[in-house]
Design a protein around this motif. Sequence first.
Motif, PDB file in Angstrom:
ATOM      1  N   ASP A  54       0.983  -1.210   0.133  1.00  0.00           N
ATOM      2  CA  ASP A  54      -0.126  -0.001  -0.006  1.00  0.00           C
ATOM      3  C   ASP A  54       0.877   1.005   0.050  1.00  0.00           C
ATOM      4  N   TYR A  55       0.568   2.288  -0.661  1.00  0.00           N
ATOM      5  CA  TYR A  55       1.189   3.684  -0.826  1.00  0.00           C
ATOM      6  C   TYR A  55       0.987   4.078   0.760  1.00  0.00           C
ATOM      7  N   GLY A  56       2.386   4.516   0.961  1.00  0.00           N
ATOM      8  CA  GLY A  56       2.184   5.077   2.525  1.00  0.00           C
ATOM      9  C   GLY A  56       3.156   4.241   3.340  1.00  0.00           C
ATOM     10  N   ARG A  57       3.142   2.744   2.968  1.00  0.00           N
ATOM     11  CA  ARG A  57       3.704   2.028   4.127  1.00  0.00           C
ATOM     12  C   ARG A  57       5.235   2.232   3.986  1.00  0.00           C
ATOM     13  N   PHE A  58       5.594   2.115   5.470  1.00  0.00           N
ATOM     14  CA  PHE A  58       7.165   2.150   5.571  1.00  0.00           C
ATOM     15  C   PHE A  58       7.689   1.291   6.381  1.00  0.00           C
ATOM     16  N   CYS A  59       8.343   0.276   6.153  1.00  0.00           N
ATOM     17  CA  CYS A  59       8.840  -0.934   7.068  1.00  0.00           C
ATOM     18  C   CYS A  59      10.399  -0.986   6.938  1.00  0.00           C
ATOM     19  N   LEU A  60      10.928  -0.542   8.313  1.00  0.00           N
ATOM     20  CA  LEU A  60      12.414  -0.526   8.235  1.00  0.00           C
ATOM     21  C   LEU A  60      12.875  -1.757   9.137  1.00  0.00           C
ATOM     22  N   ARG A  61      13.674  -2.597   8.676  1.00  0.00           N
ATOM     23  CA  ARG A  61      14.135  -3.488   9.832  1.00  0.00           C
ATOM     24  C   ARG A  61      15.675  -3.529   9.683  1.00  0.00           C
ATOM     25  N   SER A  62      16.101  -3.547  10.873  1.00  0.00           N
ATOM     26  CA  SER A  62      17.540  -3.224  11.161  1.00  0.00           C
ATOM     27  C   SER A  62      18.083  -4.359  12.130  1.00  0.00           C
ATOM     28  N   GLY A  63      19.167  -5.129  11.985  1.00  0.00           N
ATOM     29  CA  GLY A  63      19.828  -6.015  13.007  1.00  0.00           C
ATOM     30  C   GLY A  63      20.078  -7.127  12.256  1.00  0.00           C
ATOM     31  N   ASP A  64      20.426  -8.092  13.220  1.00  0.00           N
ATOM     32  CA  ASP A  64      20.709  -9.634  12.482  1.00  0.00           C
ATOM     33  C   ASP A  64      19.294 -10.319  11.865  1.00  0.00           C
ATOM     34  N   MET A  65      19.574 -10.938  10.881  1.00  0.00           N
ATOM     35  CA  MET A  65      18.287 -11.592  10.142  1.00  0.00           C
ATOM     36  C   MET A  65      18.903 -12.872   9.627  1.00  0.00           C
ATOM     37  N   GLU A  66      18.035 -13.989   9.300  1.00  0.00           N
ATOM     38  CA  GLU A  66      18.294 -14.829   8.812  1.00  0.00           C
ATOM     39  C   GLU A  66      17.520 -15.206   7.290  1.00  0.00           C
ATOM     40  N   PHE A  67      18.437 -15.595   6.438  1.00  0.00           N
ATOM     41  CA  PHE A  67      17.927 -16.085   4.972  1.00  0.00           C
ATOM     42  C   PHE A  67      18.194 -17.573   4.794  1.00  0.00           C
ATOM     43  N   LEU A  68      17.390 -18.265   4.597  1.00  0.00           N
ATOM     44  CA  LEU A  68      17.418 -19.924   4.484  1.00  0.00           C
ATOM     45  C   LEU A  68      16.835 -20.367   3.224  1.00  0.00           C
ATOM     46  N   ILE A  69      17.476 -21.316   2.898  1.00  0.00           N
ATOM     47  CA  ILE A  69      16.677 -22.165   1.660  1.00  0.00           C
ATOM     48  C   ILE A  69      16.027 -23.114   2.214  1.00  0.00           C
ATOM     49  N   THR A  70      14.564 -23.271   1.655  1.00  0.00           N
ATOM     50  CA  THR A  70      13.585 -24.289   2.362  1.00  0.00           C
ATOM     51  C   THR A  70      13.097 -25.146   1.117  1.00  0.00           C
ATOM     52  N   ARG A  71      12.706 -26.342   1.376  1.00  0.00           N
ATOM     53  CA  ARG A  71      11.971 -27.060   0.347  1.00  0.00           C
ATOM     54  C   ARG A  71      12.706 -27.033  -1.043  1.00  0.00           C
ATOM     55  N   ASN A  72      14.037 -27.229  -0.980  1.00  0.00           N
ATOM     56  CA  ASN A  72      14.761 -27.309  -2.370  1.00  0.00           C
ATOM     57  C   ASN A  72      14.708 -26.135  -3.236  1.00  0.00           C
ATOM     58  N   ARG A  73      14.449 -24.955  -2.902  1.00  0.00           N
ATOM     59  CA  ARG A  73      14.146 -23.845  -3.608  1.00  0.00           C
ATOM     60  C   ARG A  73      15.424 -23.209  -3.988  1.00  0.00           C
ATOM     61  N   LYS A  74      15.473 -22.322  -5.095  1.00  0.00           N
ATOM     62  CA  LYS A  74      16.568 -21.983  -5.644  1.00  0.00           C
ATOM     63  C   LYS A  74      16.928 -20.475  -5.261  1.00  0.00           C
ATOM     64  N   TYR A  75      16.429 -20.084  -3.873  1.00  0.00           N
ATOM     65  CA  TYR A  75      16.595 -18.955  -3.414  1.00  0.00           C
ATOM     66  C   TYR A  75      16.918 -19.248  -1.733  1.00  0.00           C
ATOM     67  N   TRP A  76      17.508 -17.988  -1.231  1.00  0.00           N
ATOM     68  CA  TRP A  76      17.110 -17.804   0.430  1.00  0.00           C
ATOM     69  C   TRP A  76      16.182 -16.854   0.490  1.00  0.00           C
ATOM     70  N   ARG A  77      15.500 -17.319   1.492  1.00  0.00           N
ATOM     71  CA  ARG A  77      14.381 -16.220   2.084  1.00  0.00           C
ATOM     72  C   ARG A  77      14.566 -15.735   3.349  1.00  0.00           C
ATOM     73  N   LEU A  78      14.009 -14.564   3.718  1.00  0.00           N
ATOM     74  CA  LEU A  78      14.211 -13.826   4.942  1.00  0.00           C
ATOM     75  C   LEU A  78      13.461 -14.561   5.818  1.00  0.00           C
ATOM     76  N   GLN A  79      13.685 -14.924   6.928  1.00  0.00           N
ATOM     77  CA  GLN A  79      12.947 -15.831   8.081  1.00  0.00           C
ATOM     78  C   GLN A  79      12.043 -15.022   8.860  1.00  0.00           C
ATOM     79  N   GLU A  80      12.492 -13.830   9.159  1.00  0.00           N
ATOM     80  CA  GLU A  80      11.785 -12.630   9.845  1.00  0.00           C
ATOM     81  C   GLU A  80      10.631 -11.900   8.883  1.00  0.00           C
ATOM     82  N   MET A  81       9.725 -12.666   8.554  1.00  0.00           N
ATOM     83  CA  MET A  81       8.755 -12.145   7.407  1.00  0.00           C
ATOM     84  C   MET A  81       7.779 -11.420   7.981  1.00  0.00           C
ATOM     85  N   THR A  82       7.153 -11.264   9.427  1.00  0.00           N
ATOM     86  CA  THR A  82       6.223 -10.377   9.624  1.00  0.00           C
ATOM     87  C   THR A  82       6.619  -9.353  10.718  1.00  0.00           C
TER      88      THR A  82
END
Length: 172
Positions: A131-159
């Motif tokens: 949505d226009y006007g949404r502003f989400c800033l995350r800062s610090g230590d985060m995890e990116f993992l491969i799950t289910r044999n996917r061809k990418y790493w996904r950020l685990q702190e999703m919400t």
Amino acid sequence: MKPAPLAALMLIAPFLAMTGPAAQADQNAAAPAPVPHVHGDGLPDPVEKTRVVDPAMMAKLFSNSGTTLQWIGWDRRGKLSAEWRGDAVHISGRQAEPGDTGLLRIEGDVIAMGKQGFTFRGTILIADTPDYGRFCLRSGDMEFLITRNRKYWRLQEMTECDGLTDYVDIYF
């Protein structure tokens, strides 16, 4: 638009200079909770040395094929670069909708690279999407993992912001 709290502006000011007008649309968010490894300007401390447990996975990060946020789309990936800065690996990337109406920005260092993922210390900004006007800033230590044999790493702190689930992916 109401002015943002001073603490939030001080935290995001260096990041806004890198992102352009889309990220500045709504800065009316409270400053994120303090995180470990943060220095005076509110940004995470740089990593002194990246620990590489799996060199093959590190090679995949260096030859990545981009980054996406589902709100912007999976068809047009944004660019993500990885480079050695001394003994640490630094990544920087962005994905934007046409006209910068939605924006994903990633900036920081890799703490450790393992067989299934990596630990990242830095900042992730999501602005004006879904949505226009949404502003989400995350800062610090985060995890990116491969799950289910996917061809990418996904950020685990999703919400982290607004209760929305953000899928931030880095492809190899």
